[in-house]
Design an enzyme around this catalytic site. Structure first.
Site, PDB file in Angstrom:
ATOM      1  N   TRP A 195       0.824  -1.220   0.000  1.00 15.39           N
ATOM      2  CA  TRP A 195       0.000   0.000   0.000  1.00 15.39           C
ATOM      3  C   TRP A 195       0.854   1.264   0.000  1.00 15.39           C
ATOM      4  CZ3 TRP A 195      -5.110   1.804   0.732  1.00 15.39           C
ATOM      5  CH2 TRP A 195      -5.220   3.095   1.258  1.00 15.39           C
ATOM      6  N   ARG A 221      -0.310  16.206  13.525  1.00 12.62           N
ATOM      7  CA  ARG A 221       0.550  15.419  12.627  1.00 12.62           C
ATOM      8  C   ARG A 221       0.975  16.147  11.351  1.00 12.62           C
ATOM      9  NH1 ARG A 221      -4.544  12.778  12.446  1.00 12.62           N
ATOM     10  NH2 ARG A 221      -5.639  13.019  10.454  1.00 12.62           N
ATOM     11  N   ASP A 222       1.811  15.447  10.595  1.00  7.89           N
ATOM     12  CA  ASP A 222       2.248  15.810   9.245  1.00  7.89           C
ATOM     13  C   ASP A 222       3.136  17.053   9.216  1.00  7.89           C
ATOM     14  OD1 ASP A 222       0.520  13.738   8.795  1.00  7.89           O
ATOM     15  OD2 ASP A 222      -1.064  14.949   7.892  1.00  7.89           O
ATOM     16  N   ASN A 268       0.096   5.683   0.529  1.00  7.84           N
ATOM     17  CA  ASN A 268      -0.692   6.919   0.474  1.00  7.84           C
ATOM     18  C   ASN A 268       0.246   8.112   0.396  1.00  7.84           C
ATOM     19  OD1 ASN A 268      -0.994   5.797   3.389  1.00  7.84           O
ATOM     20  ND2 ASN A 268      -1.545   7.892   3.761  1.00  7.84           N
ATOM     21  N   ASP A 269       0.172   9.079   1.255  1.00  3.48           N
ATOM     22  CA  ASP A 269       0.843  10.368   1.051  1.00  3.48           C
ATOM     23  C   ASP A 269       2.310  10.305   0.631  1.00  3.48           C
ATOM     24  OD1 ASP A 269      -1.444  10.689   2.558  1.00  3.48           O
ATOM     25  OD2 ASP A 269      -0.431  11.544   4.284  1.00  3.48           O
ATOM     26  N   PHE A 273       4.072   8.201  10.493  1.00  2.00           N
ATOM     27  CA  PHE A 273       3.123   8.925   9.648  1.00  2.00           C
ATOM     28  C   PHE A 273       3.858   9.985   8.830  1.00  2.00           C
ATOM     29  CE2 PHE A 273      -1.459   8.331  11.457  1.00  2.00           C
ATOM     30  CZ  PHE A 273      -1.320   6.960  11.372  1.00  2.00           C
ATOM     31  N   TRP A 313      -9.417   9.073  -0.400  1.00  2.00           N
ATOM     32  CA  TRP A 313      -9.678   8.171   0.734  1.00  2.00           C
ATOM     33  C   TRP A 313     -11.029   7.468   0.617  1.00  2.00           C
ATOM     34  CZ3 TRP A 313      -6.377   5.921   3.622  1.00  2.00           C
ATOM     35  CH2 TRP A 313      -5.187   6.539   3.990  1.00  2.00           C
ATOM     36  N   GLU A 355      -4.995  18.096   6.952  1.00  2.00           N
ATOM     37  CA  GLU A 355      -3.834  17.216   6.966  1.00  2.00           C
ATOM     38  C   GLU A 355      -2.758  17.750   6.020  1.00  2.00           C
ATOM     39  OE1 GLU A 355      -5.763  12.898   7.886  1.00  2.00           O
ATOM     40  OE2 GLU A 355      -5.806  13.455   5.787  1.00  2.00           O
TER      41      GLU A 355
HETATM   42  C1  FRU Z   1      -3.301  11.795   5.095  1.00  2.00           C
HETATM   43  C2  FRU Z   1      -2.955  11.046   6.356  1.00  2.00           C
HETATM   44  C3  FRU Z   1      -2.004  11.870   7.202  1.00  2.00           C
HETATM   45  C4  FRU Z   1      -1.299  10.848   8.013  1.00  2.00           C
HETATM   46  C5  FRU Z   1      -1.196   9.711   7.045  1.00  2.00           C
HETATM   47  C6  FRU Z   1      -1.251   8.356   7.672  1.00  2.00           C
HETATM   48  O1  FRU Z   1      -3.661  11.000   4.042  1.00  2.00           O
HETATM   49  O2  FRU Z   1      -4.129  10.734   7.067  1.00  2.00           O
HETATM   50  O3  FRU Z   1      -2.627  12.873   7.962  1.00  2.00           O
HETATM   51  O4  FRU Z   1      -0.056  11.275   8.466  1.00  2.00           O
HETATM   52  O5  FRU Z   1      -2.251   9.851   6.125  1.00  2.00           O
HETATM   53  O6  FRU Z   1      -0.965   7.367   6.757  1.00  2.00           O
END
Ligand code: FRU
Length: 600
Positions: A143, A268-269, A145-146, A202, A405, A320
């Site tokens: 997988w 976060r982030d 994502n970001d 994260f 998402w 985010e």
């Molecule tokens: C955004 C998010 C971030 C987080 C990450 C976790 O897509 O929700 O805020 O750090 O994905 O995978």
């Protein structure tokens, strides 16, 4: 005598119950009570190959280093119960040739995985997959994502990403890693940052610490990321750092982690950059539905200096993945600050999307110059978590996760999930008293393109005009440049199609100045009710509609009028679209030019 036989039978039964299967090759499986199991390895090889079933419940897998009496962090893995979808490698290289035990919880004794777990010295990255992009970055498997921690140094663009190396569904967040010298061709590198006692890893960013402010060495690459720790009491998030002295290949976690904590749940982030005029670091962090800004002299000690977000922009969901940077305004010698703020849900077409604000920043506080307007970076459904590259001196390059998402977990590919948009160069333009972002593919895309079709000046009126044959069955990606003069036509319509009657429809409402894409008949769409979609972008008519359309095996990105609007949508056609049909029903217009380029 009788007693001895009884004992022997009992002993044999105990042995049978405790060891349901010994899969050989140095592995012994001991199935215990209550779905608990031990995988005993007498001499470890590089990988333990784990059979996965995507729809099985997650079990917990811990590597137990017997010598140190130490439990590694838990990995949540959907070990195969009834069928095997694919295998994922568990890295045992730290134990090569030694004995090691794996504690597996929550997987019943009768599961099919027990017969197929094996040791291996190699793991071959799976290739193929009908919709694996040809030129867009994807994870090798598992997988994604970001995008995270993107930086440029010594001729290399680094891209890290939210990665689950143990399955094609979100979880076990690590930072995967890829490297490119041209932002188009990517090479996979080993996972860069893995979970630890402070939680999973994260999203976050990287900076190059040229001045050695943090004390890890001049030129060290510092990753600043969120440690997200979930326990039976819930989730807590904090910021941690790790440093690399080999240009981002390997990272060492800082022993003083975490460096920034809070009692906020969503915290976060971190996106960090050097603020030259104040000679200090700035961190912007997503905290629920606002952003918090912090300053630091050394990346370790952080001071909260301001909040941003109240009554600004879209608040349909949690904020985010921020980014804060300066951009030039086209046609002027001015610059303005831009704050990108991803929001999920609450995007213009449902689910996740990227909004931004334009304004000023003084090292501590960002001020939005037009609080009444919500600005979107992309008018499709599939551009999220967009952030920028650090340390690219002559331009600002951004990259998004090309998904949403709403449906990422059910996209019709299981061996890998997730891809990125094409890297985009950002600038600002002014229109009707407002300042907006223009986004175009980085110039390296054109450098990798070869023209395969050129057509000039044709009229569309009354009958549809079809231009075909520009992509073969094995087509990778291609780029279409179209310039349309709508003339007095009320509407311009065209479709990208294949021989299976699948099509992505585009419409330009000339009077209203709206550009639209409809993917409801684009191919496979039935995996989620949120997937078929109709997306709309503002596109003022200035006499010509100039489009750059990048088509890959599973995506379409449209850049209109020099990037004044971008529209990114995933598509899953049974075969590549290889023709374009211009509709003639709504009046007379001219296609001034149509050029198709195949991408090397
Ligand atoms: C955004 C998010 C971030 C987080 C990450 C976790 O897509 O929700 O805020 O750090 O994905 O995978």
């Amino acid at each position: 005598m009788k007693l001895t036989v009884k004992c022997l039978v009992a002993a044999a039964m105990m042995l049978y119950c405790a060891t349901s299967f010994a899969s050989g090759g140095g592995i012994r499986i001991r199935n215990l009570a209550s779905e608990q199991n031990i995988v005993e390895i007498s001499s470890a090889r590089k990988y333990l190959m784990l059979p996965v079933q995507d729809n099985a419940p997650e079990g917990k897998v811990f590597i137990v280093d017997a010598d140190a009496c130490h439990y590694g962090p838990a990995m949540n893995i959907r070990l195969a119960r009834e069928r095997i979808d694919y295998y994922v490698p568990l890295d045992l290289s730290a134990f090569m040739g030694k004995s090691v035990k794996i504690d597996v919880q929550g997987v019943p004794a009768g599961s099919v995985c027990w017969k197929h777990i094996s040791l291996s010295d190699t793991f071959e990255i799976p290739t193929g997959g009908h919709w694996r992009p040809a030129i867009h970055h994807t994870p090798p498997y598992g997988w994604m994502n970001d995008p995270n921690g993107m930086f440029f140094k010594d001729g290399e663009y680094h891209l890290y990403y939210q990665h689950n190396p143990y399955g094609s569904i979100w979880g076990n967040m690590h930072w995967g890693h890829s490297v490119s010298t041209d932002l188009i061709h990517w090479r996979h590198e080993p996972v860069a940052i893995a979970p630890d006692a402070w939680g999973t890893v994260f999203s976050g960013s990287c900076v190059v610490d040229y001045e050695n402010t943090a004390g890890f060495g001049a030129g060290a690459v510092i990753a600043i990321y969120t440690s997200s720790k979930t326990t039976q009491w819930g989730t807590a998030q904090m910021q941690s750092i790790a440093y690399s002295t080999d240009n981002g290949r390997t990272f060492t976690k800082y022993s003083g982690n975490p460096v920034l904590t809070s009692s906020e749940r969503d915290f976060r982030d971190p996106k960090v950059f050097w603020y030259e005029s104040g000679k200090h670091w700035v961190m912007i962090l997503a905290v629920g539905q606002r952003m918090q800004i912090f300053n630091s002299p050394n990346l370790k000690d952080w001071k909260h200096v301001s909040d941003f977000g109240l009554k600004q922009g879209a608040h349909g969901g949690v904020w985010e993945c921020p980014a804060l940077f300066e951009l030039p305004v086209q046609g002027t010698d001015r610059k303005k600050w831009v704050l990108i703020c991803n929001v999920n849900p609450g995007g213009p077409f449902g689910g996740s999307a990227a909004q931004y604000f334009v304004g000023t920043f003084n090292g501590k506080e960002f001020v939005n110059e037009s609080p009444a307007v919500t600005k979107w970076l992309d008018w499709g459904k599939d551009n999220y978590a967009t952030v920028t590259w650090h340390n690219v001196k002559d331009r600002t390059v951004a990259l998004g996760w090309m998904s949403n998402w709403q449906y990422q977990a059910v996209l019709p590919e299981s061996r890998f999930r997730g891809s990125n948009t094409i890297p985009r160069e950002l600038s600002l333009y002014e229109e009707d008293g407002e300042t907006y972002i223009a986004a175009v593919p980085v110039r390296e895309l054109e450098e990798a393109s070869v023209e395969v079709l050129e057509k000039d000046n044709f009229n569309v009126s009354g009958r549809d005009v079809v231009v075909d044959g520009f992509a073969d069955k094995d087509a990778g990606a291609y780029l279409i440049d179209i310039v349309i003069r709508p003339g007095r036509a009320g509407r311009v319509e065209f479709s990208l199609m294949n021989s299976k009657d699948e099509k992505a429809d585009f419409k330009y409402d000339v009077e209203k100045g709206l550009f639209m894409m409809d993917r409801s008949a684009s191919g496979k769409t039935d995996f989620s009710v949120n997937f078929p979609a109709f997306t709309v972008a503002p596109a003022e008519n200035s006499g010509e509609l100039v489009l750059k359309i990048l088509v890959d095996r599973a995506s379409i990105e449209v850049f209109g009028n020099g990037g004044k609007f971008a529209m990114t949508n995933l598509v899953f056609p049974a075969e590549p679209y290889d023709r374009i049909s211009f509709g003639g029903t709504y009046g007379n217009y001219t296609v001034k030019s149509l050029d198709v380029y195949s991408i090397r």
